[in-house]
Each structure stands twice: as C-alpha cells, then as structure tokens.
Write a protein that holds these residues in place. Structure first.
Motif, PDB file in Angstrom:
ATOM      1  N   ASP A 100       1.337  -5.183   3.120  1.00 49.11           N
ATOM      2  CA  ASP A 100       1.585  -5.002   1.693  1.00 49.11           C
ATOM      3  C   ASP A 100       0.472  -5.681   0.906  1.00 49.11           C
ATOM      4  O   ASP A 100       0.196  -6.873   1.089  1.00 49.11           O
ATOM      5  CB  ASP A 100       2.946  -5.607   1.329  1.00 49.11           C
ATOM      6  CG  ASP A 100       3.372  -5.274  -0.089  1.00 49.11           C
ATOM      7  OD1 ASP A 100       2.554  -4.739  -0.858  1.00 49.11           O
ATOM      8  OD2 ASP A 100       4.536  -5.557  -0.434  1.00 49.11           O
ATOM      9  N   ALA A 101      -0.183  -4.931   0.028  1.00 48.86           N
ATOM     10  CA  ALA A 101      -1.266  -5.476  -0.796  1.00 48.86           C
ATOM     11  C   ALA A 101      -1.013  -5.181  -2.268  1.00 48.86           C
ATOM     12  O   ALA A 101      -1.949  -5.022  -3.046  1.00 48.86           O
ATOM     13  CB  ALA A 101      -2.617  -4.910  -0.363  1.00 48.86           C
ATOM     14  N   SER A 102       0.247  -5.104  -2.667  1.00 50.46           N
ATOM     15  CA  SER A 102       0.582  -4.796  -4.057  1.00 50.46           C
ATOM     16  C   SER A 102       0.480  -6.047  -4.917  1.00 50.46           C
ATOM     17  O   SER A 102       0.189  -7.147  -4.440  1.00 50.46           O
ATOM     18  CB  SER A 102       1.990  -4.200  -4.137  1.00 50.46           C
ATOM     19  OG  SER A 102       2.935  -5.126  -3.637  1.00 50.46           O
ATOM     20  N   ALA A 138       0.190   1.330  -4.060  1.00 51.89           N
ATOM     21  CA  ALA A 138       0.584   2.663  -4.524  1.00 51.89           C
ATOM     22  C   ALA A 138       0.202   3.721  -3.498  1.00 51.89           C
ATOM     23  O   ALA A 138       0.839   4.765  -3.386  1.00 51.89           O
ATOM     24  CB  ALA A 138      -0.055   2.957  -5.870  1.00 51.89           C
ATOM     25  N   THR A 139      -0.887   3.467  -2.743  1.00 43.31           N
ATOM     26  CA  THR A 139      -1.343   4.357  -1.676  1.00 43.31           C
ATOM     27  C   THR A 139      -1.605   3.528  -0.430  1.00 43.31           C
ATOM     28  O   THR A 139      -1.648   2.300  -0.473  1.00 43.31           O
ATOM     29  CB  THR A 139      -2.631   5.104  -2.090  1.00 43.31           C
ATOM     30  OG1 THR A 139      -3.648   4.135  -2.397  1.00 43.31           O
ATOM     31  CG2 THR A 139      -2.387   5.984  -3.309  1.00 43.31           C
ATOM     32  N   SER A 140      -1.785   4.213   0.673  1.00 41.88           N
ATOM     33  CA  SER A 140      -2.077   3.552   1.940  1.00 41.88           C
ATOM     34  C   SER A 140      -3.566   3.648   2.213  1.00 41.88           C
ATOM     35  O   SER A 140      -4.180   4.711   2.050  1.00 41.88           O
ATOM     36  CB  SER A 140      -1.277   4.192   3.078  1.00 41.88           C
ATOM     37  OG  SER A 140      -1.518   3.513   4.293  1.00 41.88           O
ATOM     38  N   ARG A 141      -4.169   2.521   2.665  1.00 39.73           N
ATOM     39  CA  ARG A 141      -5.610   2.463   2.871  1.00 39.73           C
ATOM     40  C   ARG A 141      -5.896   1.923   4.272  1.00 39.73           C
ATOM     41  O   ARG A 141      -5.614   0.755   4.553  1.00 39.73           O
ATOM     42  CB  ARG A 141      -6.263   1.562   1.824  1.00 39.73           C
ATOM     43  CG  ARG A 141      -5.883   1.934   0.409  1.00 39.73           C
ATOM     44  CD  ARG A 141      -6.494   0.983  -0.596  1.00 39.73           C
ATOM     45  NE  ARG A 141      -5.910  -0.347  -0.558  1.00 39.73           N
ATOM     46  CZ  ARG A 141      -4.797  -0.697  -1.204  1.00 39.73           C
ATOM     47  NH1 ARG A 141      -4.139   0.201  -1.924  1.00 39.73           N
ATOM     48  NH2 ARG A 141      -4.337  -1.932  -1.129  1.00 39.73           N
ATOM     49  N   PRO A 142      -6.420   2.743   5.183  1.00 40.38           N
ATOM     50  CA  PRO A 142      -6.725   2.249   6.534  1.00 40.38           C
ATOM     51  C   PRO A 142      -7.887   1.267   6.514  1.00 40.38           C
ATOM     52  O   PRO A 142      -8.905   1.508   5.860  1.00 40.38           O
ATOM     53  CB  PRO A 142      -7.074   3.525   7.304  1.00 40.38           C
ATOM     54  CG  PRO A 142      -7.502   4.503   6.255  1.00 40.38           C
ATOM     55  CD  PRO A 142      -6.717   4.171   5.022  1.00 40.38           C
ATOM     56  N   SER A 176       4.645   1.187  -2.987  1.00 40.89           N
ATOM     57  CA  SER A 176       5.274   2.397  -2.441  1.00 40.89           C
ATOM     58  C   SER A 176       5.465   2.190  -0.940  1.00 40.89           C
ATOM     59  O   SER A 176       4.743   2.750  -0.103  1.00 40.89           O
ATOM     60  CB  SER A 176       4.416   3.636  -2.730  1.00 40.89           C
ATOM     61  OG  SER A 176       4.356   3.898  -4.112  1.00 40.89           O
ATOM     62  N   THR A 177       6.434   1.358  -0.598  1.00 39.32           N
ATOM     63  CA  THR A 177       6.653   1.003   0.803  1.00 39.32           C
ATOM     64  C   THR A 177       7.101   2.205   1.623  1.00 39.32           C
ATOM     65  O   THR A 177       6.644   2.405   2.752  1.00 39.32           O
ATOM     66  CB  THR A 177       7.697  -0.125   0.904  1.00 39.32           C
ATOM     67  OG1 THR A 177       7.291  -1.214   0.080  1.00 39.32           O
ATOM     68  CG2 THR A 177       7.851  -0.600   2.327  1.00 39.32           C
ATOM     69  N   GLY A 178       8.006   3.006   1.074  1.00 36.86           N
ATOM     70  CA  GLY A 178       8.528   4.141   1.817  1.00 36.86           C
ATOM     71  C   GLY A 178       7.458   5.144   2.199  1.00 36.86           C
ATOM     72  O   GLY A 178       7.394   5.610   3.341  1.00 36.86           O
ATOM     73  N   THR A 179       6.583   5.487   1.259  1.00 36.07           N
ATOM     74  CA  THR A 179       5.520   6.448   1.548  1.00 36.07           C
ATOM     75  C   THR A 179       4.569   5.916   2.602  1.00 36.07           C
ATOM     76  O   THR A 179       4.170   6.638   3.523  1.00 36.07           O
ATOM     77  CB  THR A 179       4.755   6.771   0.257  1.00 36.07           C
ATOM     78  OG1 THR A 179       5.661   7.286  -0.726  1.00 36.07           O
ATOM     79  CG2 THR A 179       3.670   7.795   0.508  1.00 36.07           C
ATOM     80  N   ALA A 180       4.188   4.636   2.488  1.00 36.00           N
ATOM     81  CA  ALA A 180       3.261   4.050   3.459  1.00 36.00           C
ATOM     82  C   ALA A 180       3.879   4.008   4.849  1.00 36.00           C
ATOM     83  O   ALA A 180       3.209   4.308   5.850  1.00 36.00           O
ATOM     84  CB  ALA A 180       2.857   2.654   3.004  1.00 36.00           C
ATOM     85  N   MET A 181       5.155   3.646   4.952  1.00 35.22           N
ATOM     86  CA  MET A 181       5.810   3.592   6.258  1.00 35.22           C
ATOM     87  C   MET A 181       5.926   4.980   6.871  1.00 35.22           C
ATOM     88  O   MET A 181       5.740   5.150   8.084  1.00 35.22           O
ATOM     89  CB  MET A 181       7.187   2.951   6.120  1.00 35.22           C
ATOM     90  CG  MET A 181       7.162   1.464   5.848  1.00 35.22           C
ATOM     91  SD  MET A 181       8.830   0.736   5.760  1.00 35.22           S
ATOM     92  CE  MET A 181       9.452   1.083   7.406  1.00 35.22           C
TER      93      MET A 181
END
Length: 723
Positions: A100-102, A138-142, A176-181
């Motif tokens: 988590d980086a929010s 808000a988004t996932s970043r590899p 946006s934990t659900g989307t990232a998971m």
C-alpha cells in the motif's frame, strides 16, 4: 500425535464406554427353563440380576474400537514433524507482494514497518522461488516483475529488492485495495512458462487496511482458489487521525471546510489556522470540537478584514498525523456567467426548447448562469452584450442580429444553434462553409445516434463506459447537414456525433479565426426528439457552457488523482501548467512527467497516456493552467485536495476479507508453534501438516470396517441364539 479438533477425540473416547455401560446394566435372564411342577402356579415377573461375567467380549471390544476410531478421524490427527517449506525437485512457490502506497501510509512510523516486512518476506525466499513486488494506491504499479526477478542472478536479488525497499515512498492518492488485489491475484494465478512447478501461490498484502480503502472490486466474481492471501497490517504508533477537506460552494463569497475525525481518535479539540499565499498565519485560529468518528463543517471568509490579507489556505492544528491537515482555498469567486438566447422568451411553454434549456441552466450547481433574451417580447432585437461568450439559438437568427453575431465570433465567441428547420440553417449560412446545404430528412420511424466521437471536447466527459450509452435517445425529426469536402482546411468543421444513417447529428464549425458554431441537426424539444428528456442532456449543455466560459480564476476544485485536459480548461492548444512545486509543464515538453511511468512514480502531473494531453493531478496543492490566446493570457487555478476517504484511518476488522469470501489472516499474529520463520527448513503449521498426512481417511475407513465386521458378527450370534 496432535489433533486439529481434539474435542472429537474426547467425544470418541467417551462414546467407547457406552457398550460397557449397557452390558453391565441389570437385565432379565436370557434363558428359560421349563418345569412341569410349576405350570399351575401364578406367573410373576423375573428378578433382575447383575451380570457377573462378560458375554461375547470380542464383539464389545470391536464396538468400542469403532467408536474410538471414528472419533479420532473427526479430530483430524497429525504427527509433528519438520518438513522443508522450501520447494525442491523442480517445485517452487510464487510470492507476490502488494504494498500500500496511498496517502494514509504517510503517517509517522508506517514506512519503517513496511520496509521491515518486505525485508522479512525477502529473507524467506529460496533460489527457485518466483517473486514480484507492486505498489498500489489509486492504481497498481509493478516495481519488480517475475521476469525481472528470474533474469537477475541469485546473488544480486537481495540488492534488487533492497533498492526497491529504500525507494518506497507513499504518494497522495486514494486507496483502491480491491482493484489492486484482483489484478495481482489474476496475474499470480496464471500459469507461467517456466522450468519449475509452482506448488504454492501466495499474495502478501502489506497495508494499514484503513476504513477508507475501496474493496468493492473484491465483491465481483470468485477469488482464484489457487491464490492464498496473507494480510500483513501496519499501524501508526499513535492512534487516531483528523483531516480537513474543502467543500465546493461557488454560490457564496465564503469557503467551507470539513473536519473529519477517525473512529479511533483520542483527540477532540482542534484549531483551524488560516494562512496567506506566503504561508504566514492570518488572523486568530478557530477552535473546533470534533468527536471520534464524527465530522464538523466550518465556514471561512476569503479575506481577513482586520489584516487586509487574502486567505490562501488553512491548516488543522492539534492532530498527530499532519499528512492531511493542510489545504489550499479559492482566493476569489467566479463571476456570473451570462448566456444569450435567440428565440422565444416564454419559459413556461413545455413544448419549446427554451423551457428545457432554462431548467438545465438553473440547475447548474457549479456556476450561476443568467440567460439574456436577445429577442424581446415586443419584437425588439438586442445586440449581443460584450461579456457574453455563449449564444444559444433555438429559432432562426434575425438578419438584424448578424452584424452583432459577426463581432461575437471575432472575439472567440461560441454559438449553439439547434436547426429546427431549413430556414433556421439558412439564417446562419453567412458563418458556414461555402456550398453548405441543408434539407429536411425523411425519417420512417425514428433515428438514433450511431456514431459519437468521444475524443471531441463535447463528449470527452462521456468517455467512461457508464455514461457512453446514447442509444435510448430517439429523434423523430432531423435535418440533413451536408458539408463540402473540397478545399477543406484542417479544423474547419468536424462531426462530433452522427445519426445511425450516417448523417451528421452534431457538427462543430470554426468561424473566422477563433469563433465556434455548434450545430444540432435536430431540436431537443419533444416535437423533434427525446433529447431534452434524456439524462445526457443536462451534462451536455453544461459541458458547452463550461467550454465557452472557462473558469477565470481559482474556482476549479479537484481531488488528487483527477484527470484534466488543459486545452479544454483554457480553450486553446497553447498552454502551460505550473505545478505546486513551481515547475512548469508545456504540451511539447519531452520530459519524464509526460510518460506513463511518471504517473506511476508519483510526479506532480503526468498524462494518462503518451498520445493524449490528459494529465493526472498527483500532488495536493494549487495548479495554475495558463492559456495563450489572441486576446492575451487566461489563467485557471486548480485546487487539488486529498480524497476525504484517506483521513478515515481506523483499521477495518481483520476478518473483512473472509466476509468477502477470501481466506486471509494477519500472519504477524500467527503463533510460533504454528509458523517457524528464518530457516529454509521451517516447520509447516498444523493445518498444512494435517492436509499433507491425511490420517483421518484411514481412521474413518478403519472405523467403518469395524462397524461392518461387528454387524456380521452380531448377526451370527443372534442367529445361533434363535436356533
């Protein structure tokens, strides 16, 4: 030997005593001895006697054994033994770490905990394991992909992970934990073309798991059965949090802010300190009392009369976590927008377009819109006022108004004309391309919008799939607009939307150098169409008002993470954006802030994709968008504030994921007897050992076998006694 559910073993042992108890009970004799001398005596009930010896003791032992075995089977026994967790013989585990980086992770003490957990997870990896690490807000970043990890030599992998750990820094976006998971699980569940067999797939989520997290995506569909989730939560050393957000209200000359307190807050008394553009305090601080889990709104003036200074922002004092305690405020209000109308001035005629237009403009919650009728009730035609930037024509334009309309287009005015008849289009031919033709269309039943350019400024706000459906709007009448294709210059005219028969429905025509004429091939009143009755009509008209009357100063309140298009805001392709840190971005600036990677790295402004000028507001603060036009510069200030959800830092229940159908737990709370760490030959936990050994199957089978043999034996005994 240990048991997962030892209570069943106790029940089985207790049940084993039942055959003994039943056998030792007092009972009547089993044999009858006839005597001829007593046949004339009165019969009496036999006397109960206590069993003095055990009959058929092997049968009783068999029954006791069956009950014990079945009880032990339900107790799920297993043998304690050390089994290497590390995969061998071509088997490996795939570990995906989601960090988590929010904005809520900016609290003091959280960053160090995240780094410690990542290092701990990395220390448990083996040479054959697959590893990936991503950050999300808000988004996932590899940050580290499985491919990168595999290409890196084993001796260099710790340095690779350590570099990412040291560079970890939360951004300012919402969670946006659900989307990232969901994205990480889908990626982890995919079969990779590797030389090793994936035995275990672990998704390790490192987060503060605050109540402002968005978990809605986890409610959609089933979770991949092969992916196990390990939730590792972090907490700030000091509980509670309070945040301040701006409430947008452009109809007053005062600003309103909302103070929100998390449910686990210990503090209730706070102060709001206004400050000027230099960051210096202005006036006295305002005391505010907010109970835990509650919100409180406060109205602030835009200027301090005593000090004679403009209030540029406000800071919340008394909170332990300052990441969401400072916001910028609008320094001035936007003026009233005046829109000129050409047509009937009767606002009560439900069959006229003026009726629906007035209700849309009156319902504009962002700006005050005043309609000026150019054709008076007595027939007098007024010229277009100098401060009007949008003219809406619902009827034919009088010839006496054309000179004023020419001047209007010369000063970059925008006109929206609904072509309700051929004569209405002919009245505008002076401003349309040569060889433009219009004729009444033949409509058998009804027409629909079949082609919409969602890249056009009129429809860019409808690009989201939730709002892109215009198929329910029916047009009973429309006109065929024919534009010449010969000698056409780029930008002379474009079709923003078309009917299903290929004819233009909405055309955008450039007039003079900077004027704009938007033609609707049909009216929006019920005689021509259902457009005015559609939910798409109000935002479409509001969009036209916004494009023609962009906010002049400090009235666009945004949220960090919003996407903007500078050319739409200032109505020109020549623009610059000054970020909160003072740096300036231009459309042609070839730097890192205009790449998709920049949006993921936390830069202040970054386009959503390399082929578009759309930008993401990644930092809180004041953005100044300046457009250069022929009339000079026009500046618009955007105030980006944190999402209010990030201030709700109270932790969700750890069982929230189980409620959503996902097996997860806080591994940090697992006892050392169940999980041994720090060694490649660590002991598996009880559940894993039991699943590996599966003793219960053999015990249950043995118990059922005993019952089957007991039934056969008891049947034979009963048969002999009957004989």
């Amino acid at each position: 030997m240990d048991f997962l559910t030892p209570v069943f073993a106790a029940v089985g042992l207790a049940a084993a005593s039942i055959p003994v108890v039943l056998h030792m009970l007092r009972r009547a004799p089993t044999q009858k001895m006839p005597f001829s001398l007593v046949r004339f005596l009165k019969p009496s009930r036999p006397t109960l006697t206590k069993r003095s010896r055990i009959e058929h003791w092997p049968l009783m032992l068999l029954r006791m054994l069956a009950l014990v075995l079945i009880g032990l089977a339900f107790a799920r026994p297993f043998l304690r033994e050390v089994i290497p967790i590390a995969p061998s013989d071509g088997e490996a585990q795939a570990v995906a770490v989601l960090v988590d980086a929010s904005a809520s992770m900016r609290r003091d003490g959280v960053r160090e905990q995240v780094q410690s957990i990542i290092r701990e997870v990395a220390s448990e990896l083996n040479d054959g394991d697959l590893f990936s690490l991503s950050e999300f807000s808000a988004t996932s970043r590899p940050r580290i992909t499985q491919e990168t990890f595999l290409r890196t030599p084993a001796e260099e992998r710790p340095a690779l992970i350590e570099a990412v750990v040291e560079a970890y820094e939360p951004d300012w976006l919402h969670t946006s934990t659900g989307t990232a998971m969901r994205m990480a699980a889908d990626e982890l569940a995919q079969e990779k073309n590797t030389s090793v067999t994936i035995k275990r797939r672990r998704l390790i989520v490192i987060t503060d798991f605050q109540r402002g997290s968005d978990l809605d995506e986890l409610k959609k569909g089933d979770w991949p059965a092969s992916v196990a989730v390990e939730l590792k939560t972090v907490q700030a050393p000091k509980k509670g949090n309070a945040g301040v957000t701006l409430i947008s209200d452009r109809r007053t000359d005062q600003n309103r802010v909302r103070i929100s307190s998390a449910g686990d807050s210990l503090q209730q008394q706070y102060q709001l300190q206004p400050f000027d553009s230099e960051g210096n305090p202005v006036g006295a601080a305002i005391s505010v009392s907010v109970a835990p889990g509650q919100r409180q709104s406060v109205t602030l003036p835009s200027t301090d009369a005593a000090a004679g200074k403009v209030i540029a922002g406000v800071e919340l004092l008394g909170d332990e976590h300052p990441f969401d305690n400072v916001i910028d405020l609008p320094e001035a209000d936007s003026p009233v927008v005046r829109v000129a109308h050409v047509g009937s001035s009767d606002v009560n005629d439900a069959d006229s377009m003026r009726y629906y237009l007035q209700r849309v403009l009156d319902g504009n919650s962002e700006r005050d819109v005043q309609v000026v009728d150019l054709i008076q009730s007595d027939g007098v035609v007024l010229p277009i006022p100098a401060d009007v930037k949008l003219v809406i024509a619902t009827e034919a334009v009088p010839e006496s108004l054309r000179p004023s309309l020419t001047e209007f287009f010369a000063r970059s005015g925008t006109m929206l004309a609904a072509v309700t008849s051929v004569s209405a289009a002919d009245s505008l031919k002076t401003f349309l391309p040569d060889r433009f033709e219009v004729q009444e269309a033949t409509v058998d039943d009804y027409a629909m919008l079949g082609q919409i350019d969602f890249q056009h400024p009129l429809f860019s706000s409808f690009a989201d799939a939730r709002f892109a459906d215009f198929s329910s709007i029916r047009f009973w009448k429309h006109r065929n607009l024919s534009f010449p294709e010969e000698d056409r210059s780029p930008g002379d005219w474009t079709v923003a939307a078309g009917f299903d028969n290929g004819q233009p429905a909405i055309a955008d025509v450039r007039v003079a150098e900077s004027g704009r004429l938007i033609l609707f091939a049909s009216g929006w009143h019920p005689v021509d169409s259902q457009l005015a009755l559609s939910t798409r009509f109000p935002p479409l008209i509001t969009r036209i008002v916004t494009l023609s009357n962009p906010a002049a100063k400090d009235q666009l309140v945004q949220t960090v993470g919003d996407i903007i298009r500078p050319e739409d805001i200032v109505s020109t392709d020549r623009w610059t954006v000054r970020k909160p840190d003072g740096t300036v971005v231009t459309p042609s600036e070839p730097n890192d802030s205009q790449s998709p990677a920049a949006a993921n790295s936390g830069s202040a402004v970054a386009p959503a994709n390399p082929d578009s000028s759309a930008m993401v507001l990644n930092d809180p603060g004041r953005y100044v968008v300046t457009g250069i036009t022929d009339d000079g510069e026009r500046s618009v200030v955007l105030i980006a504030g944190l999402a209010a959800s990030e201030s709700n830092t109270e932790m969700l229940p750890l069982g929230q994921l189980q409620v959503l159908g996902i097996g997860a737990g806080d591994v940090s709370e697992t006892s050392e007897s169940e999980l041994s760490r720090g060694s490649p030959d660590g002991q598996l936990n009880s559940s894993e050992l039991e699943r590996t050994q599966k003793w219960w199957r053999w015990l249950l089978l043995s118990g059922l076998t005993c019952l089957f043999v007991e039934s056969l034996w008891a049947a034979q005994i009963a048969k002999r006694q009957a004989a």
